[in-house]
Design an enzyme around this catalytic site. Structure first.
Site, mmCIF file in Angstrom:
data_model
loop_
_atom_site.group_PDB
_atom_site.id
_atom_site.type_symbol
_atom_site.label_atom_id
_atom_site.label_comp_id
_atom_site.label_asym_id
_atom_site.label_seq_id
_atom_site.Cartn_x
_atom_site.Cartn_y
_atom_site.Cartn_z
ATOM 1 N N ASP A 88 -90.770 -107.840 10.419
ATOM 2 C CA ASP A 88 -89.465 -109.005 10.326
ATOM 3 C C ASP A 88 -89.796 -109.480 8.691
ATOM 4 O O ASP A 88 -91.098 -110.398 8.825
ATOM 5 C CB ASP A 88 -89.568 -110.051 11.342
ATOM 6 C CG ASP A 88 -88.155 -111.022 10.871
ATOM 7 O OD1 ASP A 88 -87.185 -110.057 10.356
ATOM 8 O OD2 ASP A 88 -88.143 -111.658 10.658
ATOM 9 N N ASP A 534 -46.791 -49.975 -15.482
ATOM 10 C CA ASP A 534 -47.060 -51.022 -15.788
ATOM 11 C C ASP A 534 -45.705 -51.594 -16.985
ATOM 12 O O ASP A 534 -45.679 -51.065 -17.841
ATOM 13 C CB ASP A 534 -47.980 -51.476 -16.373
ATOM 14 C CG ASP A 534 -48.195 -53.170 -15.327
ATOM 15 O OD1 ASP A 534 -48.045 -53.499 -15.405
ATOM 16 O OD2 ASP A 534 -49.551 -53.872 -14.863
ATOM 17 N N GLY A 559 -43.001 -49.538 -17.418
ATOM 18 C CA GLY A 559 -41.688 -49.800 -16.545
ATOM 19 C C GLY A 559 -41.721 -50.809 -15.514
ATOM 20 O O GLY A 559 -42.862 -51.185 -16.167
ATOM 21 N N ASP A 560 -41.086 -51.386 -15.241
ATOM 22 C CA ASP A 560 -40.667 -52.062 -14.201
ATOM 23 C C ASP A 560 -40.635 -51.581 -12.995
ATOM 24 O O ASP A 560 -39.981 -50.789 -11.944
ATOM 25 C CB ASP A 560 -39.509 -52.985 -14.089
ATOM 26 C CG ASP A 560 -39.559 -54.380 -13.161
ATOM 27 O OD1 ASP A 560 -40.037 -54.003 -12.242
ATOM 28 O OD2 ASP A 560 -38.489 -55.196 -13.706
ATOM 29 N N PHE A 561 -41.423 -51.774 -11.822
ATOM 30 C CA PHE A 561 -41.626 -51.216 -10.177
ATOM 31 C C PHE A 561 -40.670 -51.635 -9.434
ATOM 32 O O PHE A 561 -40.632 -51.225 -8.192
ATOM 33 C CB PHE A 561 -43.022 -51.435 -9.896
ATOM 34 C CG PHE A 561 -43.607 -52.389 -10.120
ATOM 35 C CD1 PHE A 561 -42.919 -53.422 -8.902
ATOM 36 C CD2 PHE A 561 -45.261 -52.173 -9.939
ATOM 37 C CE1 PHE A 561 -44.026 -54.689 -8.953
ATOM 38 C CE2 PHE A 561 -46.142 -53.397 -10.270
ATOM 39 C CZ PHE A 561 -45.364 -54.347 -9.609
ATOM 40 N N ARG A 576 -54.507 -55.776 -6.135
ATOM 41 C CA ARG A 576 -53.653 -57.238 -5.913
ATOM 42 C C ARG A 576 -52.785 -57.403 -6.239
ATOM 43 O O ARG A 576 -52.124 -58.013 -7.328
ATOM 44 C CB ARG A 576 -55.036 -56.972 -7.751
ATOM 45 C CG ARG A 576 -56.122 -57.855 -7.087
ATOM 46 C CD ARG A 576 -56.904 -58.197 -8.403
ATOM 47 N NE ARG A 576 -56.639 -59.284 -8.814
ATOM 48 C CZ ARG A 576 -56.659 -60.743 -8.742
ATOM 49 N NH1 ARG A 576 -57.371 -60.926 -7.809
ATOM 50 N NH2 ARG A 576 -56.401 -61.947 -9.024
#
Ligand SMILES: *[C@@H]1O[C@H](CO)[C@@H](O)[C@H](O)[C@H]1NC(C)=O
Ligand SMILES: *[C@@H]1O[C@H](CO)[C@@H](O)[C@H](O)[C@H]1NC(C)=O
Ligand SMILES: *[C@@H]1O[C@H](CO)[C@@H](O)[C@H](O)[C@H]1NC(C)=O
Length: 667
Positions: A88, A534, A559-561, A576
């Protein structure tokens, strides 16, 4: 005296410190003493007027603290300590006892009373030796002493006083100062043991230990040696202490006088004390009146937690008594703190990596290893101070190495962080900063609203991040492609070689971006040619990723899938893609693949697969927080999804790379 032999005598013993004071802990820890901390519950309510001198009060309080713990432990902790240490510390000046200041003005009053004067700091210490007897009763042997240190404060100007008070340091310290920190600047001299002022008279303590362990074994046939010890005022080698036997030694009643002038309830705890030997006309045995005590915040709070059991803390800070978890004075666990600090600091580390990468520090140090901070600063056109901080942080993160104040890349940086490294993550790192960072800055809204924060994060870009990226400048498109390219390069070979694909002669990489993944497939499978499918905006920029496309077995179709017919192939590669798609788009895409595939055709899926039981750290679960319209799945969940479209999973590969893989065959 020789320190270590004494401390080592205690090696096998259960030593307990009956104080939560961090300063005492540190002093004892620093000399290699191994001990546990069990803060005392003793209420510091001894009547100060019963003591002839301040140090007697300090010693008695120390003793009561130590005995309380020594008595409690066999009952509450079911073990008996060998030694309990109580202490203390109090401060006295001009016969006044200074407690903790209640507010800034109080601190001001105390500190100005110390200004330009000498004061005394007393620490009373009690060492309780516990001896377990046959019948499980415990004998307690007490050794008590005190140490006085005189401290002189410089003359403190008003400015200094207030500056110190405004630092906040005085508020939790008796006497209103801490000598070990800023308060040290106020001190002109210290006569005596400095550590005594901090809170524990280490030297005196060690001398006592050496008396106990080198000269005096605490058994009854060593009576003569006990004279070295202050055994509660007796010559008995051990003193049995029972609840009522250890009352403070009262002085004669006539000597008790209280200076009432100071006891108004609103008064601050600065009490006038008549000092021993002072020229007082009232009493020859001048007295301590309302002696107050010095305590630190921890101990003061502990006094209130009366019946709450306290945890036992080892000196490495670990909780032993796990039944008790709620105690604000216990030490948190080291591992917990490390884990939390890691999380707290994670974003700083990320940003340090982003910045070093963006400023091409790793490229520079690859070309010119061994530059110092000033040279790096000049090359990257940044401030010297900032560069130095960044470089040092990178060293601590293992990204750079530092030799005699010069820097070079770590192997990790050489392999992954240079922009032109074969497996460079440079592009993905930029993507993390430019796209994911803003998204995660809005995580709170994302969680509340349950959808991606692209609009908030990129204010006026379109909803679809992919399109958004491509509606922007060619630089933005290239950055995005660069990011996808990075990941494909780093993970490509692992995925391309995950399965035996010899039966497939033609493959189509859907959303294959720069063709980096496709090239890994043709490299790994000499008989295979791969079409990259793609968006036109992507395909038209593929030339930027030369010389990859010298491979004649890799071709590109724009192209666009979701809308256009897919190129024919024996094997479709989806890397991904699925995790980012909302259900309806996902079904459109999978249906188109099914339509284009004959039975026996393959589908190679590459994603981060979540742990089946969702345990452990998971990049997938963190990725999910970006709350794209898609969803993160485990391998089983992907299998189920593909099965619903007629693809049967043949093999699953959890890799150590950025992406996992799964091979499915159309039934
Ligand atoms: C109490 O202390 C004050 C302030 O030092 C002093 O003026 C007064 O005489 C004292 N009273 C007694 C009863 O000692
Ligand atoms: C991070 O992204 C922000 C916003 O696009 C950009 O201003 C900043 O330069 C980038 N910093 C790094 C270190 O890449
Ligand atoms: C976004 O576009 C709207 C309308 O063109 C415009 O009012 C708003 O200020 C834009 N917000 C930001 C952050 O640029």
């Amino acid at each position: 005296m020789v320190l270590n032999p004494v401390i080592s005598k205690l090696a096998g013993k259960l030593v307990v410190l009956a104080s939560a004071s961090p300063r005492r802990l540190e002093i004892l820890r620093n000399v290699g003493l191994r001990f546990e901390v069990v803060p005392s519950w003793f209420k510091e309510t001894l009547d100060k007027s019963l003591f002839k001198a301040p140090h007697e009060y300090a010693v008695e309080t120390a003793k009561q603290k130590a005995l309380e713990v020594a008595r409690r432990m066999p009952i509450k902790h079911l073990k008996t300590p060998d030694i309990v240490i109580g202490a203390d510390t109090i401060v006295t000046v001009d016969g006044m006892i200074l407690e903790k200041p209640v507010d800034k003005h109080d601190a001001y009053r105390m500190l100005s009373s110390l200004s330009g004067k000498e004061h005394s700091v007393y620490t009373g210490v009690a060492i309780v030796l516990c001896h377990e007897k046959e019948n499980e009763e415990v004998d307690y042997q007490l050794i008590e002493f005190y140490e006085e240190t005189k401290v002189k404060f410089a003359d403190l100007s008003e400015d200094m006083l207030w500056e110190y008070i405004n630092s906040g340091e005085p508020m939790d310290k008796a006497g209103g100062y801490g000598i070990q920190a800023l308060g040290g600047m106020l001190v002109e001299y210290v006569h005596g043991d400095f550590l005594n002022v901090v809170g524990f008279p280490l030297n005196h303590f060690c001398k006592q230990l050496s008396l106990i362990y080198n000269h005096c074994t605490p058994s009854s046939d060593k009576e003569s040696d006990s004279a070295h010890l202050s055994l509660n005022g007796t010559h008995a080698p051990s003193v049995l202490v029972h609840g009522s036997s250890s009352v403070p030694r009262p002085s004669s009643p006539s000597a008790s006088q209280t200076n009432q002038t100071y006891s108004s309830p609103s008064a601050s705890p600065v009490h006038k004390v008549k000092r021993k030997g002072s020229k007082s006309s009232q009493s020859s045995g001048a007295l301590v009146n309302s002696l107050s005590k010095h305590t630190d915040g921890n101990e003061a709070k502990l006094q209130d937690s009366d019946n709450t059991p306290l945890p036992l803390i080892t000196n490495s800070g670990q909780l032993i008594d796990r039944s008790v978890t709620e105690n604000e004075d216990s030490q948190p666990k080291k591992e917990d703190l490390e884990r939390i600090s890691e999380l707290l600091d994670g974003f700083k580390a990320s940003k340090a990596l982003f910045t070093a990468s963006k400023l091409c520090v790793f490229d520079l140090l690859h070309r010119m290893p061994g530059l110092d901070a000033a040279q790096v600063a000049q090359e990257i056109k940044a401030s010297v101070k900032g560069t130095e901080c960044l470089l040092e942080a990178c060293v601590s993160l293992g990204l750079l190495k530092c030799k005699e104040r010069t820097y070079e890349n770590s192997d990790l940086a050489t392999r992954l962080l240079r922009a032109d490294a074969c497996f460079s993550l440079h592009g993905y790192i930029q993507h993390c900063n430019e796209t994911l960072w803003p998204l995660f800055s809005h995580l709170e809204s994302a969680v509340q609203e349950g959808h991606s924060q692209r609009e908030r994060a990129f204010s006026n870009r379109t909803k679809d991040m992919l399109q958004g990226a491509f509606h922007n400048s060619p630089e933005a498109k290239l950055r995005f492609m660069n990011a996808m390219h990075s990941v494909a390069k780093v993970a490509g070979k692992t995925i391309a070689t995950a399965f035996d694909l010899s039966r497939f002669k033609t493959a189509c990489d859907l959303g294959g971006c720069t063709g980096a993944m496709a090239c890994e497939f043709t490299k790994a499978h000499p008989g295979m040619s791969v079409t990259v499918f793609d968006l036109p905006a992507v395909v038209e920029l593929k030339e930027h990723f030369q010389p990859l496309h010298t491979d004649s077995r890799v071709s590109f179709v724009a192209g666009d899938f979701f809308q256009d017919e897919l190129p024919k192939a024996d094997l479709y590669i989806l890397a991904r893609i699925l995790h980012d798609l909302p259900d309806e788009k996902l079904h459109i895409l999978l249906s188109k693949i099914v339509e284009a595939s004959k039975p026996g055709c393959g589908l190679l899926l590459s994603e981060i697969f979540l742990d089946e039981d969702r345990g452990g750290p998971s990049r997938g679960l963190l990725q999910a927080l970006s709350m794209s319209e898609g969803k993160q799945r485990s391998a089983t969940e992907y299998s189920r999804l593909l099965k619903s479209h007629g693809f049967i999973t043949k093999q699953i590969r959890h890799t150590d790379n950025l992406l996992d893989a799964m091979l499915c065959i159309k039934a």
